[in-house]
Scaffold this motif. Structure first.
Motif, short mmCIF file in Angstrom:
data_model
loop_
_atom_site.label_atom_id
_atom_site.label_comp_id
_atom_site.label_asym_id
_atom_site.label_seq_id
_atom_site.Cartn_x
_atom_site.Cartn_y
_atom_site.Cartn_z
N LEU A 57 0.44 6.12 -7.16
CA LEU A 57 -1.14 6.82 -7.59
C LEU A 57 -0.63 8.21 -7.51
CD1 LEU A 57 -3.60 4.55 -5.91
CD2 LEU A 57 -3.33 4.71 -8.37
N GLU A 58 -0.04 8.69 -6.66
CA GLU A 58 0.31 10.26 -6.62
C GLU A 58 1.08 10.67 -7.79
OE1 GLU A 58 2.29 13.35 -3.43
OE2 GLU A 58 2.24 11.48 -2.90
N SER B 171 -1.10 10.68 -10.58
CA SER B 171 -2.21 12.07 -10.38
C SER B 171 -1.59 13.26 -10.81
CB SER B 171 -2.88 12.13 -8.97
OG SER B 171 -1.91 12.68 -8.03
N ARG C 289 -6.75 7.49 -5.15
CA ARG C 289 -5.92 7.51 -4.20
C ARG C 289 -6.67 8.16 -3.04
NH1 ARG C 289 -1.93 11.83 -2.64
NH2 ARG C 289 -0.35 10.98 -1.10
N TRP D 217 0.94 -1.09 0.08
CA TRP D 217 0.24 0.00 0.12
C TRP D 217 0.97 1.21 -0.06
CZ3 TRP D 217 -4.11 1.35 -1.68
CH2 TRP D 217 -5.16 0.73 -1.75
N GLN E 103 -6.65 2.50 2.92
CA GLN E 103 -5.27 1.74 2.91
C GLN E 103 -5.03 1.00 4.15
OE1 GLN E 103 -2.02 4.19 1.71
NE2 GLN E 103 -3.13 5.42 0.06
N ASP F 72 0.51 4.08 -2.91
CA ASP F 72 0.18 5.43 -2.72
C ASP F 72 0.96 6.43 -3.37
OD1 ASP F 72 -1.34 7.44 -1.06
OD2 ASP F 72 0.70 7.83 -0.32
N CYS G 185 -6.04 8.11 -11.33
CA CYS G 185 -5.29 8.00 -10.15
C CYS G 185 -5.40 8.85 -9.19
CB CYS G 185 -3.62 8.27 -10.61
SG CYS G 185 -3.17 6.81 -11.76
N ALA H 286 -9.16 5.54 -1.17
CA ALA H 286 -8.69 4.10 -1.00
C ALA H 286 -8.58 4.01 0.48
CB ALA H 286 -7.23 4.31 -1.66
#
Length: 375
Positions: free
Chosen positions: A126-127, A130, A233, A119, A238, A123, A229, A236
């Motif tokens: 995904l950041e 994005s 995020r 995770w 997590q 993360d 993305c 999510a």
């Protein structure tokens, strides 16, 4: 290899890149010969599938891991390679007493962390995705994913076919070949067949995938448009172990497309994990059974692994000699793992499994996983 400290610094390097391959590296490149052959073969298959318009980001646990991967840069000079270090953060507040409650050996040596290491790296990926304001895809493969013969183009076409809410769909391939031979690694054929048999006992699974009746986004390999993305995020959870299942849920709830493509041909896509013996297969089965403990079901840990064969499965036993040969051993191994988990649940109300440097604790019908690491 360029190394950066933050996702925004990484993203600033990705202008014009179409596929961004996020490789999650939780330890240095293996030193064991057979493990290294498998690792190198699978990684090279993925790096070799990327072109000049693409990039790879090694999201690593340590500087030692980054250093162990430097040789690949010379092999793929056309490919932009970037690196960043990230790990799970320490647990917020006071840790629980789980190591003592569950009577682990040397309970004082454990410390709790906020998320799984996977995770933590998802993360970051995904950041980064994005922050890339252009068309293209974030790829998140497992170490055992083998890309061959135009897989990425096939997935991209499939993604556009199921576009929804002004974005192509997030897509994943799925294959029967969850274990396969690797040249030079000397993986016994019976281990490959045993593992593939154990993980394919639901004869209807291909049919369910093709009709979008099951999870479509898979952690073994995913292709997600950059435009999704940030929203994934934000939403999510997590604290959950099954990150791919949660991402699948989020994508659908946000109104985007999520589809899985069944791949028949191992020349296009397969998996090749460093599993060389029956103990390795057993660990995969044990981990898979733990995934399903949170499911609200009358059978604790109900899973496609331990559900009795239906009529089609029994027919498969008759007409498929390989399945008939390996299924009894697979069933026995699955049953033994289920009994071990059941005994823990009866004694402690929880079970746990070690994976990499971490220990994951799960409780029946509780989707939240506790994550512990040795101090």
């Amino acid at each position: 290899m360029q190394q950066f400290a933050t996702p925004s610094e990484i993203a600033s390097q990705l202008a014009g890149r179409h596929f961004v391959d996020a490789e999650f590296m939780y330890r240095p490149r293996p030193t064991n010969l057979r493990e290294r052959i498998v690792f190198d073969t699978t990684l090279r298959s993925r790096l070799g599938a990327l072109g000049q318009r693409d990039a790879v980001i090694f999201i690593c646990d340590s500087q030692a891991t980054i250093d162990s991967l430097l040789s690949f840069e010379a092999e793929y000079p056309h490919l932009l390679m970037l690196a960043i270090i990230t790990n799970p953060l320490p647990f917020k507040g006071k840790s629980g007493s789980t190591p003592f409650d569950l009577k682990w050996e040397a309970p004082e040596i454990w410390k709790q962390v906020q998320t799984t290491d996977r995770w933590a790296r998802i993360d970051v990926a995904l950041e980064i995705g994005s922050l890339v304001n252009q068309d293209g895809y974030l790829l998140m493969p497992a170490h055992d994913a083998v890309w061959e013969n135009g897989l990425l183009k096939k997935l991209e076409d499939f993604s556009h076919l199921y576009a929804k809410n002004r974005l192509p769909a997030a897509v994943s391939p799925y294959t029967y070949y969850q274990h396969s031979a690797v040249a030079g690694a000397d993986i016994p054929e019976d281990i490959i067949h045993l593992m593939n048999t154990a993980l394919s006992r639901d004869t209807w699974f291909r049919w369910k995938i093709q009709r979008d009746q099951v999870q479509a986004f898979w952690g073994k390999m995913s292709m997600t448009p950059f435009g999704m993305c940030g929203a994934i995020r934000v939403h999510a959870e997590q604290t959950l172990w099954e990150d791919d299942l949660d991402i699948d849920r989020i994508i659908r709830e946000l109104g985007y497309g999520a589809r899985c493509m069944w791949v028949d041909n191992p020349v296009i896509y397969r998996q090749a994990p460093p599993i060389f013996d029956r103990e390795g297969v057993r660990k995969v089965i044990e981990r898979t059974l733990h995934y399903s403990l949170h499911i609200p079901d009358e059978r604790v840990g109900g899973s496609s692994l331990n559900v009795p064969l239906d009529w089609l499965g029994r027919l498969r036993e008759i007409i498929r000699p390989r399945f008939r040969h390996y299924n009894p051993e697979a069933e026995k191994m699955i049953a033994e793992c289920a009994v071990e988990i059941g005994k823990r649940l009866e004694s402690f109300g929880a079970s746990w499994v070690d994976w990499g440097a971490y220990r994951y604790v799960v409780r029946v019908r509780d989707p939240v996983v506790e994550v512990w690491k040795r101090k």
